[in-house]
Design a protein around this motif. Structure first.
Motif, PDB file in Angstrom:
ATOM      1  N   PRO A  44     -33.324   5.742  12.771  1.00 35.19           N
ATOM      2  CA  PRO A  44     -33.123   5.706  11.328  1.00 35.19           C
ATOM      3  C   PRO A  44     -33.483   4.353  10.747  1.00 35.19           C
ATOM      4  N   ALA A  45     -33.967   4.357   9.506  1.00 33.57           N
ATOM      5  CA  ALA A  45     -34.153   3.112   8.761  1.00 33.57           C
ATOM      6  C   ALA A  45     -32.802   2.714   8.193  1.00 33.57           C
ATOM      7  N   THR A  46     -32.483   1.432   8.264  1.00 29.96           N
ATOM      8  CA  THR A  46     -31.202   0.961   7.752  1.00 29.96           C
ATOM      9  C   THR A  46     -31.403  -0.217   6.811  1.00 29.96           C
ATOM     10  N   ARG A  71     -34.989  10.626   8.730  1.00 32.28           N
ATOM     11  CA  ARG A  71     -35.829  11.695   8.199  1.00 32.28           C
ATOM     12  C   ARG A  71     -35.409  11.965   6.746  1.00 32.28           C
ATOM     13  N   ASP A  72     -34.888  13.147   6.442  1.00 30.94           N
ATOM     14  CA  ASP A  72     -34.505  13.440   5.061  1.00 30.94           C
ATOM     15  C   ASP A  72     -32.994  13.393   4.865  1.00 30.94           C
ATOM     16  N   ARG A  73     -32.285  12.720   5.769  1.00 30.07           N
ATOM     17  CA  ARG A  73     -30.827  12.606   5.650  1.00 30.07           C
ATOM     18  C   ARG A  73     -30.423  11.171   5.353  1.00 30.07           C
ATOM     19  N   TYR A  74     -29.294  11.023   4.686  1.00 30.55           N
ATOM     20  CA  TYR A  74     -28.819   9.683   4.347  1.00 30.55           C
ATOM     21  C   TYR A  74     -27.309   9.583   4.523  1.00 30.55           C
ATOM     22  N   GLY A 100     -25.721  13.187   2.890  1.00 33.36           N
ATOM     23  CA  GLY A 100     -26.400  14.405   2.491  1.00 33.36           C
ATOM     24  C   GLY A 100     -27.876  14.347   2.824  1.00 33.36           C
ATOM     25  N   ASN A 101     -28.668  15.135   2.105  1.00 28.73           N
ATOM     26  CA  ASN A 101     -30.109  15.190   2.276  1.00 28.73           C
ATOM     27  C   ASN A 101     -30.789  14.679   1.015  1.00 28.73           C
ATOM     28  N   GLY A 288     -23.950   3.509  10.577  1.00 31.29           N
ATOM     29  CA  GLY A 288     -24.100   4.154  11.871  1.00 31.29           C
ATOM     30  C   GLY A 288     -25.523   4.572  12.104  1.00 31.29           C
ATOM     31  N   ALA A 289     -25.840   4.878  13.357  1.00 30.08           N
ATOM     32  CA  ALA A 289     -27.215   5.196  13.690  1.00 30.08           C
ATOM     33  C   ALA A 289     -27.601   6.600  13.282  1.00 30.08           C
ATOM     34  N   SER A 290     -26.643   7.501  13.190  1.00 29.95           N
ATOM     35  CA  SER A 290     -26.951   8.859  12.770  1.00 29.95           C
ATOM     36  C   SER A 290     -26.114   9.201  11.558  1.00 29.95           C
TER      37      SER A 290
END
Length: 299
Positions: A44-46, A71-74, A100-101, A288-290
């Motif tokens: 993920p980009a952070t 991807r398309d989640r945040y 969410g997305n 967090g990473a996910s």
């Protein structure tokens, strides 16, 4: 007006380390290097942004936004603390989280916020599906005011929470700093009130902040009360007539999203400015990473 390319003077340390590791691994184990590359691409980009809070030219607090985009989640966490004399008197602090997305606009799945002062506190939790509120709770419950505009089920559909509203996905496939990315209406519901924030393009300007050097979009903002408010209150009328509101949007590297670098709002006692003091990409301090998807327990 064409968009100006974003230039960075500071590259994330993690990017340089990752490049070194992959180069060394490629010398002796090509298959392992490919696996590492796939994992890196999926990471993920952070971003972490620290802000100062000033009211009428006086520093009154600090805030932080920490976001993770996969991807398309945040997942975004926001916290704020009042400091100095104001903090000593009020003891004010708060934190909020949304996930969410996102594509053209955020579609929150969960939102929570808790604020505390020396004398009181309030907490809000919402579960959403495709931007529609399916469950919400406020603690303590709102006092029933007869002059409050009722919030209907329709007001809870197609909305975003206040934290998700800070995330501005680029529209279409154009440049991140295309002026068109300013022109949007944010339908916000905070659990109690429903309002719109209407953004319009003003200009593109260069900025220099620790961790970020490059252009930003400057958008003017207007407030439109919809429901849950008390229309005869002076504060509501002041905000609806307010022409002195703006937000500076900066792109998050590795995503199709922009987030605020600066927010300025004229209040009845002076201008409130929330402005970035440090911008960090790839920080370990983010949520967090996910991306987690939370929901309220069934009642």
């Amino acid at each position: 007006m064409s968009a100006t390319p974003v230039r960075r003077t500071i590259k994330p340390l993690t990017t340089r380390l990752l490049g070194t590791v992959l180069a060394v691994a490629a010398l002796g184990a090509p298959a392992d290097a490919a696996a590492r590359a796939r994992r890196a691409a999926a990471a993920p980009a952070t971003v972490t942004v620290d802000y100062s809070i000033n009211l009428a030219g006086l520093p009154i607090g600090t805030a932080r936004l920490a976001g993770s985009f996969e991807r398309d989640r945040y997942l975004m966490d926001v916290s704020a603390t009042l400091t100095g004399l104001v903090g000593a008197i009020t003891g004010g602090k708060g934190s909020a989280r949304a996930s969410g997305n996102f594509s053209v606009a955020p579609q929150p799945a969960a939102f929570s916020i808790a604020t505390h002062t020396a004398s009181s506190g309030i907490a809000v939790r919402m579960a959403l599906a495709h931007g529609n509120v399916v469950q919400a709770e406020i603690t303590p419950p709102l006092v029933d005011m007869q002059d409050r505009v009722p919030v209907t089920a329709a007001h809870k559909r197609g909305i975003m929470d206040p934290v998700s509203a800070l995330l501005m996905p680029a529209q279409g496939r154009g440049e991140l700093l295309d002026p068109a990315n300013c022109n949007r209406t944010l339908p916000v519901f905070d659990g109690a009130t429903r309002f719109n924030v209407v953004l319009s393009y003003a200009e593109t300007r260069p900025v220099q902040k620790p961790g970020y050097v490059g252009p930003v979009l400057v958008c003017t903002a207007r407030y439109q009360a919809v429901a849950g408010h008390r229309p005869d209150r002076p504060g509501v009328k002041f905000m609806e007539d307010n022409r002195e509101m703006s937000v500076w949007l900066a792109p998050v590297e590795g995503t199709r999203a922009l987030i605020p670098l600066r927010i300025s709002v004229l209040t009845t006692i002076g201008t409130n400015i929330i402005e970035a003091t440090r911008w960090t990409q790839g920080a370990a301090e983010t949520a967090g990473a996910s991306v987690a998807q939370a929901s309220l327990p069934a009642q």
